[in-house]
Design an enzyme around this catalytic site. Structure first.
Site, short mmCIF file in Angstrom:
data_model
loop_
_atom_site.label_atom_id
_atom_site.label_comp_id
_atom_site.label_asym_id
_atom_site.label_seq_id
_atom_site.Cartn_x
_atom_site.Cartn_y
_atom_site.Cartn_z
N HIS A 160 0.81 -1.22 0.00
CA HIS A 160 0.00 0.00 0.00
C HIS A 160 0.85 1.27 0.00
O HIS A 160 0.35 2.35 -0.28
CB HIS A 160 -0.93 0.01 1.22
CG HIS A 160 -2.03 -1.00 1.12
ND1 HIS A 160 -3.34 -0.66 0.85
CD2 HIS A 160 -2.02 -2.34 1.21
CE1 HIS A 160 -4.08 -1.74 0.80
NE2 HIS A 160 -3.31 -2.79 1.02
N ASP A 368 3.49 9.66 -0.79
CA ASP A 368 2.29 8.91 -0.39
C ASP A 368 2.06 7.80 -1.41
O ASP A 368 2.17 8.05 -2.61
CB ASP A 368 1.08 9.88 -0.39
CG ASP A 368 0.07 9.55 0.69
OD1 ASP A 368 -0.01 8.39 1.11
OD2 ASP A 368 -0.66 10.48 1.11
P1 ADQ Z 1 -3.05 6.24 4.79
O1 ADQ Z 1 -1.68 6.81 4.89
O2 ADQ Z 1 -3.77 6.03 6.05
O3 ADQ Z 1 -3.03 4.85 3.98
P2 ADQ Z 1 -5.03 7.70 2.97
O4 ADQ Z 1 -5.13 6.91 1.73
O5 ADQ Z 1 -4.88 9.15 2.69
O6 ADQ Z 1 -3.80 7.34 3.87
O7 ADQ Z 1 -6.30 7.59 3.93
C1 ADQ Z 1 -6.96 6.44 4.26
C2 ADQ Z 1 -8.34 6.73 4.86
O8 ADQ Z 1 -8.25 7.47 6.08
C3 ADQ Z 1 -9.23 7.52 3.94
O9 ADQ Z 1 -10.40 6.77 3.70
C4 ADQ Z 1 -9.57 8.80 4.70
O10 ADQ Z 1 -10.91 9.22 4.57
C5 ADQ Z 1 -9.29 8.43 6.14
N1 ADQ Z 1 -8.85 9.64 6.87
C6 ADQ Z 1 -7.67 10.28 6.77
N2 ADQ Z 1 -7.68 11.35 7.59
C7 ADQ Z 1 -8.87 11.37 8.21
C8 ADQ Z 1 -9.48 12.23 9.17
N3 ADQ Z 1 -8.83 13.30 9.65
N4 ADQ Z 1 -10.74 11.93 9.60
C9 ADQ Z 1 -11.38 10.86 9.11
N5 ADQ Z 1 -10.87 10.03 8.21
C10 ADQ Z 1 -9.62 10.28 7.75
C11 ADQ Z 1 -2.11 3.99 3.29
C12 ADQ Z 1 -1.12 4.68 2.35
C13 ADQ Z 1 -1.88 5.50 1.32
C14 ADQ Z 1 -2.87 4.62 0.56
C15 ADQ Z 1 -3.73 3.82 1.55
C16 ADQ Z 1 -4.58 2.77 0.83
O11 ADQ Z 1 -0.24 5.51 3.09
O12 ADQ Z 1 -0.98 6.10 0.40
O13 ADQ Z 1 -3.71 5.42 -0.24
O14 ADQ Z 1 -2.92 3.13 2.49
O15 ADQ Z 1 -3.80 1.91 0.06
#
Ligand code: ADQ
Length: 458
Positions: A160, A368
Site C-alpha cells: 500500500h 504517499d
Molecule cells: P493512509 O496513509 O492512512 O493509507 P489515505 O489513503 O490518505 O492514507 O487515507 C486512508 C483513509 O483514512 C481515507 O479513507 C480517509 O478518509 C481516512 N482519513 C484520513 N484522515 C482522516 C481524518 N482526519 N478523519 C477521518 N478520516 C480520515 C495507506 C497509504 C496511502 C494509501 C492507503 C490505501 O499511506 O498512500 O492510499 O494506504 O492503500
C-alpha cells in the site's frame, strides 16, 4: 475472476472491532474491507489478522460469512515489530527517508517471528484452490513463508505504500530477505508503475532476479510485478455528496465559517509524510504576503493523531500545533481565526460535508503510496465545485490529471497554485473536476480488487 477457490486475506489488522466495548464483533468501516467484502461474500473466505488488542488472540469466529482468524500479538511483539520495524524502519525508509530510519537487529528478528506466525495461520486456514491475498509492509516475508508451507497456493501481495528507489532500499540490512519474502508471491502489486519498476530493479540487483517488463523470473518461478492503483467506492461517496442532509450540513459549515471566506480544506493522518507543516507555512506566506486574509479565507485542517508511541510522531504533532498557534496568534482578526484545527477523526458523513463545503482541497504529501482522501473529495463533488491541489509525490497524481500539481517543498510555487485554485474560473474548475471524476468513476475500488484477483487467478 476465477470462481473456484475462496479468498483468504492476510493483513496486519482484522476487519472487525468490538462494538461499544461489548463482546460482540462488528465489521469496521474502511477502504480495504469495503473493497474486499463483496468478494469475500461472493466466493466465501477468511481474514487472518491481529485484533488490535495485545495478548492472547480471541478464538476464530465467523462474522457475516467471513471466517475471522485472529493472530496473537504480545505487548513486546507489538513494540518491536509494529512500532519498531514497521513504523520506525520500513515506513520512513519507504517514504524517501523523510525521517531517518532506525535499524535494529532485535526488531528484525521479532518481525521475522511474527511474519512466520501470520504465515502459519494462513497455511492452516487456506483450502486447496483458495487465493491468498497478503497486504502491506508489515507482512513482506509472509508470501515466501506461506509458499514454503503450501507450495500449491496462488499467493498475491499488495504494497500500500511506495517502494523506495534502489539507493535507499540498499540501506536495509535485510534487503535480500525482504525481496525474497515478497518474491514468494505469484503477483506482487504496487500503487504505481514507478513503484513496480523500482521493485524489479531492486530484485535484479539484490536477489538475482531476471525481469522483462512486468514479468520477473526468480529461480524456477515467474512472478508478475505490476501497478494496481487502489481506489475508493466512488458510488458511495457520490451518493453522500448528493444526500440532502449532508448538503445541508455543508451549507451550515459554510455559514458558520462565513460564506464570504474561501475554505481551504486539508484532511490527513497526522503523519510526517503528509506535508502538513509545509502546507501550513504556505498558508502563512499567503497571509503574510497579503494574497489572502482571515476575513476572506480559512484553512481547515483535520488531522487524526496516529502512532503516538513512535517519537517522531510526537515531534511532528508538536511542530504542527506550534505552527497553528503561531499563525493564529499573528493573523487572527476579531471572530476570524485563520486556521481551524481538528485533532481528531471525522465520521464519513461529516467528512463528506467538509469535502462539499471546500473551495480548495490541499493534498500535499511529501510522499504517499496513493492518498484516498484526494479520490474521496473528487467523488463527493458531483456539483463540480472545488479545486484539488495535489502533490506530484502522491500515487494519486498519476490518475487525477485535473488537479493543480505541486511540489510541496517548493513553497513559492505552491503559494501560486493555492491562490490560483481559489481564484479559478467556474468553467475551468468544472472542466478539471469532471475529468477527475471520470477517472475515479471508471477505476473504483471494486475494479481494483477485480483486476488484482484477475491477475492472480490461474
Ligand atoms: P493512509 O496513509 O492512512 O493509507 P489515505 O489513503 O490518505 O492514507 O487515507 C486512508 C483513509 O483514512 C481515507 O479513507 C480517509 O478518509 C481516512 N482519513 C484520513 N484522515 C482522516 C481524518 N482526519 N478523519 C477521518 N478520516 C480520515 C495507506 C497509504 C496511502 C494509501 C492507503 C490505501 O499511506 O498512500 O492510499 O494506504 O492503500
Amino acid at each position: 475472476m476465477g470462481t473456484r477457490g475462496r479468498l483468504v486475506v492476510v493483513a496486519n489488522r482484522l476487519p472487525v472491532h468490538r462494538s461499544g466495548g461489548s463482546d460482540r464483533w462488528e465489521i469496521s468501516p474502511g477502504g480495504l474491507v469495503t473493497a474486499l467484502e463483496p468478494v469475500l461474500r461472493a466466493r466465501g473466505g477468511a481474514w487472518v489478522g491481529w485484533s488490535g488488542t495485545p495478548g492472547r488472540a480471541p478464538r476464530p469466529f465467523v462474522l457475516d460469512g467471513i471466517d475471522i482468524r485472529p493472530v496473537s500479538m504480545s505487548d513486546n511483539e507489538l513494540k518491536l515489530t509494529y512500532h519498531g520495524m514497521s513504523n520506525a524502519t520500513l515506513w520512513p525508509l519507504y517514504h524517501d527517508a523523510i525521517r531517518t530510519p532506525e535499524f535494529s537487529g532485535a526488531w528484525w528478528s521479532e518481525y521475522v517471528r511474527v511474519n512466520q506466525r501470520f504465515a502459519e495461520k494462513a497455511a492452516a486456514c487456506a483450502k486447496p484452490g483458495d487465493l491468498v491475498w497478503i497486504h502491506d509492509f508489515h507482512l513482506q516475508l509472509v508470501p515466501a513463508m506461506l509458499r514454503a508451507l503450501r507450495p500449491e497456493l496462488r499467493i498475491g501481495f499488495f504494497l500500500h505504500i511506495p517502494f523506495p528507489p534502489e539507493e535507499l532500499f540498499a540501506w536495509l540490512p535485510w534487503r535480500r530477505e525482504i525481496l525474497e519474502g515478497m518474491l514468494g508471491a505469484d503477483v506482487v502489486g504496487f500503487q504505481t508503475r514507478s513503484d513496480a519498476r523500482k521493485f524489479a530493479t531492486a530484485a535484479r540487483r539484490f536477489a538475482g532476479t531476471r525481469s522483462s517488463g512486468s514479468t520477473l523470473r526468480h529461480g524456477a518461478r515467474c512472478i508478475i510485478a505490476d501497478a494496481f492503483p487502489i481506489s475508493i467506492d466512488f458510488k458511495a461517496f457520490d451518493a453522500l455528496g448528493r444526500d440532502p442532509i449532508v448538503r445541508q450540513r455543508a451549507t451550515l459549515i459554510r455559514e458558520r465559517l462565513d460564506p464570504a471566506r474561501k475554505i481551504i480544506l486539508c484532511v490527513d493522518r497526522l503523519d510526517y509524510t503528509k506535508g502538513i507543516d509545509h502546507r501550513l507555512r504556505v498558508y502563512e506566506r499567503m497571509l503574510r504576503g497579503g494574497a489572502v486574509s482571515a476575513d476572506d479565507s480559512v484553512l481547515v485542517q483535520v488531522a487524526v493523531p496516529t502512532r503516538d508511541k513512535v517519537a517522531e510522531y510526537a515531534t511532528q504533532r508538536a511542530t504542527v500545533e506550534g505552527l497553528v498557534g503561531a499563525i493564529n496568534g499573528e493573523f487572527t482578526r476579531l471572530a476570524r481565526v485563520p486556521v481551524h484545527y481538528f485533532s481528531r477523526s471525522l465520521r464519513h458523513r461529516e467528512l463528506a460535508a467538509y469535502y462539499l463545503a471546500a473551495d480548495a482541497m490541499l493534498v500535499t504529501p511529501l510522499r504517499d503510496g496513493m492518498n484516498l482522501v484526494a479520490k474521496e473529495f473528487v467523488a463527493t463533488r458531483s456539483d463540480l465545485g472545488g479545486v484539488l491541489v495535489l502533490s506530484e509525490f502522491a500515487g494519486a497524481s498519476q490518475e487525477l490529471r485535473g488537479a493543480i500539481m505541486v511540489n510541496p517543498r517548493d513553497e513559492d510555487r505552491t503559494v501560486e497554485a493555492v491562490v490560483g485554485a481559489i481564484r479559478m474560473t467556474d468553467a475551468e474548475r468544472r472542466r478539471r473536476m469532471s475529468r477527475m471524476r471520470s477517472a475515479v468513476r471508471r477505476h473504483d475500488v471494486f475494479n481494483w480488487s477485480d483486476t488484482f484477483l484477475g491477475a492472480l487467478a490461474p
